[in-house]
Design an enzyme around this catalytic site. Structure first.
Site, PDB file in Angstrom:
ATOM      1  N   SER A 157       0.862  -1.197   0.000  1.00 41.13           N
ATOM      2  CA  SER A 157       0.000   0.000   0.000  1.00 41.13           C
ATOM      3  C   SER A 157       0.896   1.244   0.000  1.00 41.13           C
ATOM      4  CB  SER A 157      -0.863  -0.022   1.260  1.00 41.13           C
ATOM      5  OG  SER A 157      -1.309   1.266   1.594  1.00 41.13           O
ATOM      6  N   TYR A 170      -2.531  -0.586  10.137  1.00 38.37           N
ATOM      7  CA  TYR A 170      -2.498  -0.891   8.703  1.00 38.37           C
ATOM      8  C   TYR A 170      -1.170  -0.430   8.097  1.00 38.37           C
ATOM      9  CZ  TYR A 170      -4.118  -0.991   3.812  1.00 38.37           C
ATOM     10  OH  TYR A 170      -4.251  -1.237   2.469  1.00 38.37           O
TER      11      TYR A 170
END
Ligand code: NAP
Length: 277
Positions: A157, A170
């Site tokens: 990501s 995350y």
């Protein structure tokens, strides 16, 4: 090279690709593209209803696809899934680790301060993204080691490169996925076979159910301030569409990238290149 040689590189006929999170917005697009390029595809997810829809979308090609219920945080369920893949297709050539995501309760903002984020939810997000990449890589990577070839493709990501605000677990977990990608690329090439490769894609911002609550207003559908900031920081001026990922994924899974291992490839409309000035 001529165009027929190039086409052969992207012909996945006879190859088997396992996709965790294969019913997700991004994983599902990858599954359809791979079936379209001739691959056998095993779609892994916990819930099977979305898989039914995906198999319908594949039409006549769905006979080369199978949906298997498995939890990427549960080794036993992954081992069972691997047995099903072996029975149905005889082995595995590629693993796409697309299962992952965030949770609203692991996200700072409003009343939720960093100090109060519940440990069990933080751990869940960390485990889903990191352990949920390691465990399938152990199970399906072992099958690749046995035959001396294969490709693992992880989903990283933008928040792995420089952490995004609010999504603490995350961001840390995806940074760990980048580290794992490099570590495992070196390990499998040195210990098992230089013909086993490990890479990652780092998608920019794609509107999906895991981030919709952060990027759009629930009632109006308008962009939130964060959604606007992302578009403002994306030189191409838009969110990604799932099909934007397909070229990068096919390249990294195919022999066209035979000398590429240990990289994390951004597919982000220029987000990671832009300093903001
Ligand atoms: N969307 C974005 O903008 C974006 C950006 C950067 C990176 N990513 C990453 O790209 C990957 C795919 O994202 P996406 O947007 O396609 O996600 P998504 O639409 O939310 O789909 C998530 C997929 O993962 C599966 N999954 C979740 N927990 C699982 C578990 N414990 N075991 C097995 N499967 C599980 C889900 O199915 P079940 O719930 O049925 O199990 C679903 O198939 C993720 O790793 C995500 O972090 C996304």
């Amino acid at each position: 090279m001529d165009s027929s040689e190039l086409n052969r590189l992207y012909d996945f006929s006879g190859k088997t690709v396992v996709i965790t999170g294969g019913t997700g917005i991004l994983g599902g697009e990858v599954a359809c593209a791979l079936v379209g390029c001739g691959a056998n595809v095993a779609i892994l997810a916990r819930r099977m209803e979305p898989a039914e829809h995906l198999l319908e979308l594949m039409g006549g090609r769905a006979n080369r696809a199978v949906a298997i219920s498995a939890d990427v945080m549960d080794l036993e369920s992954l081992r069972k899934a691997a047995e099903t893949v072996r029975e149905k297709f005889g082995g595995v050539d590629c693993l796409v680790n697309a299962a992952g995501g965030n949770k609203p309760q692991a996200t700072t903002g409003g009343d939720l301060r960093f100090f109060d984020l519940p440990a069990d939810v933080l751990r869940y997000v960390f485990d889903l993204n990191l352990m949920g990449t390691i465990l399938p890589s152990q199970v399906f990577g072992k099958m690749m080691a046995e035959k001396g070839e294969g490709v693992i493709l992880n989903f990283s990501s933008m928040s792995a490169i420089r952490p995004l605000t609010r999504v603490v677990a995350y961001s840390a977990a995806k940074a760990a996925v980048n580290s794992l990608t490099q570590w495992l690329a070196v390990h499998v090439a040195q210990e098992y076979s230089p013909r086993i490769r490990v890479n990652a894609v780092a998608p920019g911002f794609f509107l999906t159910k895991q981030n919709r609550f952060l990027l759009t207003e629930e009632k109006t559908g308008d962009l939130t301030a964060r959604g606007k900031a992302i578009i403002g920081h994306t030189p191409m001026g838009r969110f990604g569409q799932p099909e934007d990922l397909v070229g990068a994924v096919l390249w990294l899974l195919s022999p066209a990238s035979a000398f590429v291992t240990g990289i994390v490839l951004p597919v982000d409309g220029g987000f990671s290149a832009f300093s903001g000035v």
